[in-house]
Design a protein around this motif. Structure first.
Motif, PDB file in Angstrom:
ATOM      1  N   VAL A   2       0.836  -1.215   0.000  1.00  0.00           N
ATOM      2  CA  VAL A   2       0.000   0.000   0.000  1.00  0.00           C
ATOM      3  C   VAL A   2       0.863   1.253   0.000  1.00  0.00           C
ATOM      4  CG1 VAL A   2      -1.694   1.312   1.315  1.00  0.00           C
ATOM      5  CG2 VAL A   2      -1.952  -1.157   1.093  1.00  0.00           C
ATOM      6  N   ILE A   3       1.900   1.266   0.825  1.00  0.00           N
ATOM      7  CA  ILE A   3       2.757   2.455   0.904  1.00  0.00           C
ATOM      8  C   ILE A   3       3.486   2.687  -0.411  1.00  0.00           C
ATOM      9  CG2 ILE A   3       4.819   3.380   2.009  1.00  0.00           C
ATOM     10  CD1 ILE A   3       3.856   2.145   4.614  1.00  0.00           C
ATOM     11  N   MET A   4       3.991   1.630  -1.051  1.00  0.00           N
ATOM     12  CA  MET A   4       4.674   1.803  -2.332  1.00  0.00           C
ATOM     13  C   MET A   4       3.711   2.280  -3.412  1.00  0.00           C
ATOM     14  SD  MET A   4       7.622  -1.146  -2.603  1.00  0.00           S
ATOM     15  CE  MET A   4       6.581  -2.549  -2.223  1.00  0.00           C
ATOM     16  N   SER A   5       2.452   1.853  -3.353  1.00  0.00           N
ATOM     17  CA  SER A   5       1.451   2.330  -4.311  1.00  0.00           C
ATOM     18  C   SER A   5       1.175   3.815  -4.119  1.00  0.00           C
ATOM     19  CB  SER A   5       0.150   1.536  -4.162  1.00  0.00           C
ATOM     20  OG  SER A   5       0.355   0.165  -4.438  1.00  0.00           O
ATOM     21  N   LEU A   6       1.145   4.259  -2.861  1.00  0.00           N
ATOM     22  CA  LEU A   6       0.881   5.667  -2.576  1.00  0.00           C
ATOM     23  C   LEU A   6       2.092   6.544  -2.869  1.00  0.00           C
ATOM     24  CD1 LEU A   6      -1.108   5.336   0.777  1.00  0.00           C
ATOM     25  CD2 LEU A   6      -2.028   5.952  -1.462  1.00  0.00           C
ATOM     26  N   LEU A   7       3.296   6.002  -2.711  1.00  0.00           N
ATOM     27  CA  LEU A   7       4.505   6.797  -2.942  1.00  0.00           C
ATOM     28  C   LEU A   7       4.746   7.075  -4.416  1.00  0.00           C
ATOM     29  CD1 LEU A   7       7.068   5.281  -0.399  1.00  0.00           C
ATOM     30  CD2 LEU A   7       5.833   7.451  -0.254  1.00  0.00           C
ATOM     31  N   GLY A  36      14.946  -6.024  -3.142  1.00  0.00           N
ATOM     32  CA  GLY A  36      14.984  -5.505  -1.783  1.00  0.00           C
ATOM     33  C   GLY A  36      13.795  -5.958  -0.967  1.00  0.00           C
ATOM     34  N   ALA A  37      12.624  -6.014  -1.590  1.00  0.00           N
ATOM     35  CA  ALA A  37      11.429  -6.474  -0.886  1.00  0.00           C
ATOM     36  C   ALA A  37      11.542  -7.961  -0.546  1.00  0.00           C
ATOM     37  CB  ALA A  37      10.195  -6.215  -1.739  1.00  0.00           C
ATOM     38  N   ILE A  38      12.139  -8.753  -1.449  1.00  0.00           N
ATOM     39  CA  ILE A  38      12.304 -10.187  -1.183  1.00  0.00           C
ATOM     40  C   ILE A  38      13.284 -10.414  -0.035  1.00  0.00           C
ATOM     41  CG2 ILE A  38      13.138 -12.357  -2.154  1.00  0.00           C
ATOM     42  CD1 ILE A  38      12.102 -11.390  -4.875  1.00  0.00           C
ATOM     43  N   VAL A  39      14.379  -9.656  -0.035  1.00  0.00           N
ATOM     44  CA  VAL A  39      15.354  -9.764   1.053  1.00  0.00           C
ATOM     45  C   VAL A  39      14.701  -9.416   2.386  1.00  0.00           C
ATOM     46  CG1 VAL A  39      17.462  -8.741   2.012  1.00  0.00           C
ATOM     47  CG2 VAL A  39      17.350  -9.335  -0.411  1.00  0.00           C
ATOM     48  N   ALA A  40      13.749  -8.487   2.369  1.00  0.00           N
ATOM     49  CA  ALA A  40      13.089  -8.054   3.597  1.00  0.00           C
ATOM     50  C   ALA A  40      12.286  -9.183   4.249  1.00  0.00           C
ATOM     51  CB  ALA A  40      12.171  -6.874   3.303  1.00  0.00           C
ATOM     52  N   GLY A  73      15.218  -0.195   3.098  1.00  0.00           N
ATOM     53  CA  GLY A  73      15.017   0.698   4.234  1.00  0.00           C
ATOM     54  C   GLY A  73      13.563   0.783   4.655  1.00  0.00           C
ATOM     55  N   LEU A  74      12.657   0.848   3.663  1.00  0.00           N
ATOM     56  CA  LEU A  74      11.224   0.938   3.972  1.00  0.00           C
ATOM     57  C   LEU A  74      10.738  -0.299   4.706  1.00  0.00           C
ATOM     58  CD1 LEU A  74       8.426   2.278   3.648  1.00  0.00           C
ATOM     59  CD2 LEU A  74       8.258   1.132   1.414  1.00  0.00           C
ATOM     60  N   THR A  75      11.082  -1.477   4.205  1.00  0.00           N
ATOM     61  CA  THR A  75      10.616  -2.716   4.839  1.00  0.00           C
ATOM     62  C   THR A  75      11.266  -2.939   6.198  1.00  0.00           C
ATOM     63  OG1 THR A  75      12.280  -3.879   3.494  1.00  0.00           O
ATOM     64  CG2 THR A  75      10.014  -3.886   2.689  1.00  0.00           C
ATOM     65  N   THR A  76      12.476  -2.415   6.390  1.00  0.00           N
ATOM     66  CA  THR A  76      13.108  -2.513   7.712  1.00  0.00           C
ATOM     67  C   THR A  76      12.338  -1.689   8.741  1.00  0.00           C
ATOM     68  OG1 THR A  76      15.290  -2.853   6.713  1.00  0.00           O
ATOM     69  CG2 THR A  76      15.232  -2.140   8.999  1.00  0.00           C
ATOM     70  N   LEU A  77      11.916  -0.483   8.357  1.00  0.00           N
ATOM     71  CA  LEU A  77      11.098   0.340   9.251  1.00  0.00           C
ATOM     72  C   LEU A  77       9.759  -0.337   9.538  1.00  0.00           C
ATOM     73  CD1 LEU A  77      11.722   3.933   7.842  1.00  0.00           C
ATOM     74  CD2 LEU A  77      12.639   2.937   9.940  1.00  0.00           C
ATOM     75  N   LEU A  78       9.176  -0.932   8.501  1.00  0.00           N
ATOM     76  CA  LEU A  78       7.900  -1.619   8.697  1.00  0.00           C
ATOM     77  C   LEU A  78       8.053  -2.826   9.612  1.00  0.00           C
ATOM     78  CD1 LEU A  78       6.343  -1.493   5.099  1.00  0.00           C
ATOM     79  CD2 LEU A  78       5.729  -0.137   7.103  1.00  0.00           C
ATOM     80  N   PHE A  98      18.935  -0.736   8.389  1.00  0.00           N
ATOM     81  CA  PHE A  98      18.482   0.559   7.881  1.00  0.00           C
ATOM     82  C   PHE A  98      19.660   1.480   7.572  1.00  0.00           C
ATOM     83  CE2 PHE A  98      17.055   4.947   8.374  1.00  0.00           C
ATOM     84  CZ  PHE A  98      15.960   4.952   7.527  1.00  0.00           C
ATOM     85  N   LEU A  99      20.693   1.451   8.420  1.00  0.00           N
ATOM     86  CA  LEU A  99      21.873   2.272   8.174  1.00  0.00           C
ATOM     87  C   LEU A  99      22.551   1.866   6.871  1.00  0.00           C
ATOM     88  CD1 LEU A  99      23.743   4.480   9.301  1.00  0.00           C
ATOM     89  CD2 LEU A  99      25.033   2.680  10.458  1.00  0.00           C
TER      90      LEU A  99
END
Length: 601
Positions: free
Chosen positions: A445-450, A465-469, A539-544, A517-518
């Motif tokens: 949802v966030i990637m769709s809105l961004l 990156g999403a798969i690694v997350a 970074g996004l999925t790490t925060l999530l 994230f760093l």
């Protein structure tokens, strides 16, 4: 048996529904916003959706062949990136190829024509004094000349149609607007006007730089007879005589390749929309003296869309100097021309010095043209002139196959994680799998809105990156579960084990996610192009992951710990004390009383 600590831990244990309600409300709100905006899928990058690839070749200008070097090419790449991103385009790739080529890849869904104009336009802006002007063939007389007036704010405005206002006094005073001379009269003494300029091309010196006083003053002495200046004057006069601004092919080449320290000829439209030709002196102010350009709509007047210019400190002084000197001259030598890429976009007449460091270009702009001009001026002129060698359309066929393969790989990875959780953690997988699902929903949802918000585009590295997350998120669950199991091995029951395990697991999860994230942040800053997509999603999925573990996984574990299936340590719960090798339950025992020593001292 040890009881859980009172206070903050007890409060968190007793109100897990509050955290679950908060994250579910967030999911519903974000999903509703996604459907309301109509952006129900993430925006795809050029490698997945296709797009346009533009090849630009650097063309050396006369006397500047050595300007094509690595430094200027890298500067051009940076400016092009800022320009194309100023159009709301993200994931656009701008990179050098060889010594003199730049490749620009723009994702599908972007106005490729507009982007082509933005990335390849040199946008060289000069303010030049007008030495002479004459209508193009077919026009009988010139329209009224522009005028200048003054007012307190210190603002200057100029329009392609010829209007100008300048502000320096306390009260606005309008200058005269007498009609300019006829074509025959304005063609008067073109030779005299040229000789009045003391900086011909062949004799240009350091005093003819852009910061110098414009050489339009009638007091300037003519070049010595027989000097190279006379030859340059004759050449420029011949160019002016042969110039026919009514022809588009002629206008496209007029004034091109001329150094800013040299006089030149140029074309521009007057207030009646008729093309006319000019003889212009050396540049007094150039585009590097413009600090910022901004497109705004004039709500107080009838100018429509205008471009506001803010000059630098040195630029403001140059502009005040040139307008102050031009105001002392007679028409048409009290005019200055705003020249953009060789074309006169405005030719206001000056009656007083324009101070304050601000100016406005107004006239026949619509919103898009005003924003394009402001965008180019804000991000600066390209240090080199580029020619468009080729424009090709990139298909998404190959990228679609790679995306399909990537999604299959992601599904296989997710399935393996689920199988692992089911085998080793059994009933605890009923907590981990919904947590993974919540994290995936939030990320989607966030990637769709961004996409429409910041121009984020999902490319193949971003998918990676999403798969690694998936592994990073699953790792957080495993850390928490293992901490709970350690507490059970120590002989504690489930409910206190959960509350005692959480502070330790929380610390480990935060440290691990901070490192991830760093790494993503550093990767995003130091890289360009597609690699940034990988860093962004990581970074996004790490925060999530932090959000989901704190607001979903832990509260859900607290709730399920109250159920007999988990609390009693069912063998399929993943928390069976026997299977974990737990010690006997911890009990509180009193320390035996110290024996009384009956012996006398």
């Amino acid at each position: 048996m040890a009881a859980p600590k009172k206070g903050r831990s007890a409060s968190a244990q007793s109100k897990p529904w509050r955290s679950l309600a908060l994250i579910l409300i967030a999911i519903v709100a974000l999903t509703g916003g996604m459907f309301a905006s109509g952006n129900t899928t993430p925006r795809l990058g050029i490698d997945l959706a296709g797009g346009t690839s533009i090849t630009l070749r650097a063309v050396p200008e006369r006397g500047q062949e050595s300007a094509i070097n690595k430094t200027n090419m890298n500067t051009a790449v940076n400016i092009m990136e800022r320009r194309v991103n100023g159009l709301g385009v993200s994931e656009a790739e701008v990179q050098t190829q060889g010594d003199d080529n730049i490749i620009v890849n723009i994702p599908k869904g972007t106005n490729s024509k507009q982007a082509r104009e933005q990335v390849g336009t040199t946008a060289k802006l000069y303010f030049r004094p007008v030495l002479a002007t004459e209508l193009s063939a077919g026009a009988a007389t010139a329209s009224p000349s522009p005028s200048a007036s003054s007012s307190p704010s210190g603002k200057a405005s100029a329009s392609p149609s010829g209007k100008a206002t300048a502000q320096s006094g306390e009260k606005a005073t309008s200058g005269s607007e007498s009609p300019s001379a006829t074509a025959t009269q304005q063609g008067r003494a073109v030779t005299d006007a040229l000789k009045a300029d003391a900086t011909p091309s062949a004799g240009a010196t350091a005093s003819a730089k852009a910061s110098a006083t414009p050489k339009a003053s009638t007091s300037a002495s003519p070049s010595p007879s027989g000097s190279a200046g006379d030859d340059a004057t004759a050449k420029l006069q011949a160019q002016y005589t042969a110039l026919d601004c009514s022809k588009e092919s002629v206008r496209a080449t007029a004034g091109k390749g001329v150094l800013p320290t040299e006089p030149t000829v140029a074309c521009g439209k007057n207030s009646s929309g008729v093309w006319q030709k000019y003889i212009l002196g050396p540049a007094a102010v150039d585009g590097t003296d413009v600090k910022k350009g901004q497109a705004v709509f004039d709500t107080q007047g009838a100018a429509g869309w205008i471009v506001q210019l803010d000059f630098t400190g040195s630029g403001a002084k140059k502009f005040a100097d040139v307008t102050g000197k031009l105001a002392q001259n007679q028409e048409p030598q009290n005019q200055f021309a705003i020249v953009l890429d060789g074309e006169v976009v405005s030719d206001p007449r000056v009656t007083t010095a324009i101070t304050g460091g601000n100016a406005e270009i107004s006239g026949s702009f619509d919103q898009q043209s005003a924003q394009n001009l402001a965008n180019m001026l804000s991000y600066g002129a390209l240090p080199l002139t580029f020619k468009e060698d080729s424009v090709t359309t990139v298909t998404a066929a190959l990228g679609g196959d790679q995306l399909h393969a990537g999604l299959i790989a992601g599904a296989i990875g997710l399935a393996l994680v689920v199988v692992y959780l089911l085998i080793f953690y059994r009933g605890l997988s009923l907590i981990a799998i919904p947590s993974l699902l919540v994290s995936a929903i939030l990320a989607y949802v966030i990637m769709s809105l961004l996409g429409p918000a910041i121009g984020f585009a999902l490319n193949l590295p971003a998918v990676c990156g999403a798969i690694v997350a998936i592994g990073i998120t699953a790792d957080s669950f495993i850390v928490f579960f293992e901490r709970i199991r350690d507490e059970i091995r120590e002989g504690r029951s489930l409910r206190p084990a959960v509350e005692r395990a959480w502070p330790r697991a929380r610390r480990t999860i935060l440290v691990s996610d901070f490192v991830s994230f760093l790494a993503a942040a550093v990767l995003f800053i130091v890289t360009v192009g597609k690699v940034q997509g990988f860093a962004f999603t990581l970074g996004l999925t790490t925060l999530l992951d932090v959000v989901v573990v704190f607001l979903f996984t832990k509260p859900l574990m607290t709730i399920l710990a109250r159920r007999k299936f988990y609390a009693n340590g069912h063998k399929w719960s993943g928390l069976d004390p026997k299977a974990l090798g737990a010690k006997p339950p911890l009990r509180r025992t009193r320390r035996p009383a110290r024996p009384v020593d009956t012996k006398e001292a």
